[in-house]
Design a protein around this motif. Structure first.
Motif, PDB file in Angstrom:
ATOM      1  N   ASP A  45      -8.363   4.407   1.772  1.00 40.44           N
ATOM      2  CA  ASP A  45      -9.088   3.170   1.508  1.00 40.44           C
ATOM      3  C   ASP A  45      -9.093   2.796   0.028  1.00 40.44           C
ATOM      4  O   ASP A  45      -9.176   1.603  -0.301  1.00 40.44           O
ATOM      5  CB  ASP A  45     -10.525   3.267   2.022  1.00 40.44           C
ATOM      6  CG  ASP A  45     -10.606   3.052   3.536  1.00 40.44           C
ATOM      7  OD1 ASP A  45      -9.589   2.600   4.116  1.00 40.44           O
ATOM      8  OD2 ASP A  45     -11.668   3.318   4.122  1.00 40.44           O
ATOM      9  N   GLU A  46      -9.001   3.772  -0.861  1.00 39.36           N
ATOM     10  CA  GLU A  46      -8.943   3.435  -2.285  1.00 39.36           C
ATOM     11  C   GLU A  46      -7.596   2.797  -2.638  1.00 39.36           C
ATOM     12  O   GLU A  46      -7.524   1.904  -3.478  1.00 39.36           O
ATOM     13  CB  GLU A  46      -9.198   4.685  -3.146  1.00 39.36           C
ATOM     14  CG  GLU A  46     -10.631   5.191  -3.055  1.00 39.36           C
ATOM     15  CD  GLU A  46     -11.651   4.081  -3.319  1.00 39.36           C
ATOM     16  OE1 GLU A  46     -11.475   3.294  -4.269  1.00 39.36           O
ATOM     17  OE2 GLU A  46     -12.624   3.992  -2.551  1.00 39.36           O
ATOM     18  N   GLU A  95      -6.531   3.770 -11.583  1.00 38.62           N
ATOM     19  CA  GLU A  95      -6.725   4.479 -10.317  1.00 38.62           C
ATOM     20  C   GLU A  95      -6.223   5.905 -10.409  1.00 38.62           C
ATOM     21  O   GLU A  95      -6.876   6.846  -9.932  1.00 38.62           O
ATOM     22  CB  GLU A  95      -6.026   3.730  -9.194  1.00 38.62           C
ATOM     23  CG  GLU A  95      -6.041   4.424  -7.837  1.00 38.62           C
ATOM     24  CD  GLU A  95      -7.453   4.578  -7.270  1.00 38.62           C
ATOM     25  OE1 GLU A  95      -7.632   5.471  -6.408  1.00 38.62           O
ATOM     26  OE2 GLU A  95      -8.363   3.840  -7.700  1.00 38.62           O
ATOM     27  N   HIS A 102      -5.697  -4.877  -2.774  1.00 38.78           N
ATOM     28  CA  HIS A 102      -6.447  -6.132  -2.877  1.00 38.78           C
ATOM     29  C   HIS A 102      -6.574  -6.570  -4.341  1.00 38.78           C
ATOM     30  O   HIS A 102      -6.449  -7.761  -4.647  1.00 38.78           O
ATOM     31  CB  HIS A 102      -7.837  -5.964  -2.264  1.00 38.78           C
ATOM     32  CG  HIS A 102      -7.846  -5.986  -0.770  1.00 38.78           C
ATOM     33  ND1 HIS A 102      -7.414  -7.071  -0.042  1.00 38.78           N
ATOM     34  CD2 HIS A 102      -8.239  -5.045   0.143  1.00 38.78           C
ATOM     35  CE1 HIS A 102      -7.540  -6.812   1.255  1.00 38.78           C
ATOM     36  NE2 HIS A 102      -8.028  -5.592   1.391  1.00 38.78           N
ATOM     37  N   ALA A 103      -6.819  -5.617  -5.234  1.00 40.44           N
ATOM     38  CA  ALA A 103      -6.973  -5.952  -6.659  1.00 40.44           C
ATOM     39  C   ALA A 103      -5.657  -6.455  -7.247  1.00 40.44           C
ATOM     40  O   ALA A 103      -5.624  -7.446  -7.989  1.00 40.44           O
ATOM     41  CB  ALA A 103      -7.467  -4.730  -7.427  1.00 40.44           C
ATOM     42  N   ALA A 139       0.831  -1.201   0.000  1.00 43.60           N
ATOM     43  CA  ALA A 139       0.000   0.000   0.000  1.00 43.60           C
ATOM     44  C   ALA A 139       0.867   1.252   0.000  1.00 43.60           C
ATOM     45  O   ALA A 139       0.599   2.218  -0.739  1.00 43.60           O
ATOM     46  CB  ALA A 139      -0.932  -0.002   1.210  1.00 43.60           C
ATOM     47  N   ARG A 177      -5.922   0.992  -0.477  1.00 45.31           N
ATOM     48  CA  ARG A 177      -6.045  -0.359   0.100  1.00 45.31           C
ATOM     49  C   ARG A 177      -6.882  -1.262  -0.807  1.00 45.31           C
ATOM     50  O   ARG A 177      -6.577  -2.446  -0.970  1.00 45.31           O
ATOM     51  CB  ARG A 177      -6.652  -0.270   1.496  1.00 45.31           C
ATOM     52  CG  ARG A 177      -5.772   0.506   2.489  1.00 45.31           C
ATOM     53  CD  ARG A 177      -6.351   0.513   3.890  1.00 45.31           C
ATOM     54  NE  ARG A 177      -5.512   1.316   4.771  1.00 45.31           N
ATOM     55  CZ  ARG A 177      -5.763   2.590   5.106  1.00 45.31           C
ATOM     56  NH1 ARG A 177      -6.857   3.194   4.644  1.00 45.31           N
ATOM     57  NH2 ARG A 177      -4.941   3.248   5.896  1.00 45.31           N
ATOM     58  N   ARG A 178      -7.931  -0.702  -1.405  1.00 44.46           N
ATOM     59  CA  ARG A 178      -8.729  -1.474  -2.360  1.00 44.46           C
ATOM     60  C   ARG A 178      -7.868  -1.868  -3.560  1.00 44.46           C
ATOM     61  O   ARG A 178      -7.970  -2.979  -4.088  1.00 44.46           O
ATOM     62  CB  ARG A 178      -9.934  -0.635  -2.819  1.00 44.46           C
ATOM     63  CG  ARG A 178     -11.071  -1.461  -3.426  1.00 44.46           C
ATOM     64  CD  ARG A 178     -12.105  -0.556  -4.090  1.00 44.46           C
ATOM     65  NE  ARG A 178     -12.514   0.551  -3.248  1.00 44.46           N
ATOM     66  CZ  ARG A 178     -13.519   0.501  -2.368  1.00 44.46           C
ATOM     67  NH1 ARG A 178     -14.187  -0.626  -2.201  1.00 44.46           N
ATOM     68  NH2 ARG A 178     -13.849   1.563  -1.647  1.00 44.46           N
ATOM     69  N   LEU A 179      -7.019  -0.955  -3.977  1.00 44.84           N
ATOM     70  CA  LEU A 179      -6.111  -1.215  -5.094  1.00 44.84           C
ATOM     71  C   LEU A 179      -5.149  -2.359  -4.763  1.00 44.84           C
ATOM     72  O   LEU A 179      -4.878  -3.214  -5.614  1.00 44.84           O
ATOM     73  CB  LEU A 179      -5.331   0.061  -5.414  1.00 44.84           C
ATOM     74  CG  LEU A 179      -4.301   0.013  -6.538  1.00 44.84           C
ATOM     75  CD1 LEU A 179      -4.966  -0.295  -7.874  1.00 44.84           C
ATOM     76  CD2 LEU A 179      -3.544   1.345  -6.621  1.00 44.84           C
TER      77      LEU A 179
END
Length: 220
Positions: free
Chosen positions: A156-157, A211, A163-164, A143, A159-161
């Motif tokens: 959080d975006e 992103e 995961h992807a 991250a 962190r979402r990245l």
């Protein structure tokens, strides 16, 4: 042959420990922790039950070793992708290289994967420990790397990245049997997993670019 290229033979103790680990992996992967006895493991390894206590303390210690002995410490994995001078592509290449490295150990990798899947379904506490002390530090490090290249704070975006990006490699790890069944030609070559790494980097770069574009549109 020079002396430095001569491999020292393993001691009897090392061989006994490895035989126990190999037998334990086979049985734990097939039957799970609770259904496997130390007597079965010792018999399969050609050792006595006392050897398990000597090398591992008890069955739980042997199980933990079978699951985690091969795993590098998180800081070593993180060093593959978190270096100040790395480009985004170099960081992603290092990330997927360390992520897929355990899969390149042949049959042993498949046994460990089955053991980990059993551990998720029949937890003994080792999986939670791995999340807290292995997966979480590597997640946070990736991250920070992605946020640095996007020039944004870790939110959080980001962190979402993460995961992807991780999911691209995790699919190969967890669903290798599906990949092999649906597209066997993508795993059949000797260096098949190595060939996946630069393509995974391409896909991950595209996700990071998407992103960045989304953030720029939002800022505008």
């Amino acid at each position: 042959m020079s002396e430095k290229h001569i491999r020292k033979p393993r001691s009897d103790g090392e061989q006994s420990r490895e035989r126990l680990l190999g037998a334990a992996m086979q049985l734990f992967a097939a039957q799970g922790f609770n259904a496997t006895s130390t007597r079965e493991i010792a018999l399969a390894a050609g050792a006595n039950v006392a050897a398990i206590a000597y090398y591992f303390g008890d069955k739980a210690g042997l199980y933990r070793a079978a699951l985690t002995d091969f795993m590098p410490p998180p800081e070593k994995n993180i060093a593959h992708f978190d270096q100040p001078g790395f480009t985004l592509r170099e960081a992603l290449h290092g990330y997927y290289t360390q992520l897929l490295a355990p899969m390149m150990e042949g049959d042993a990798a498949q046994l460990r994967l089955r053991m980990w899947l059993r551990e998720v379904l029949e937890p003994t506490g080792i999986w939670q420990n791995e999340i807290d002390n292995g997966i979480r530090p590597e997640f946070d490090a990736l991250a920070a790397v992605l946020a640095r290249h996007l020039e944004v704070p870790v939110d959080d975006e980001v962190r979402r990245l993460v995961h992807a990006v991780a999911a691209l490699g995790a699919h190969l790890m967890i669903s290798q049997d599906i990949v092999a069944a649906v597209t066997p030609q993508l795993l059949s070559a000797p260096d098949a997993l190595q060939d996946w790494i630069p393509r995974l980097v391409d896909y991950a770069e595209a996700i990071v670019t998407a992103e960045r574009t989304t953030r720029q549109k939002g800022a505008a």
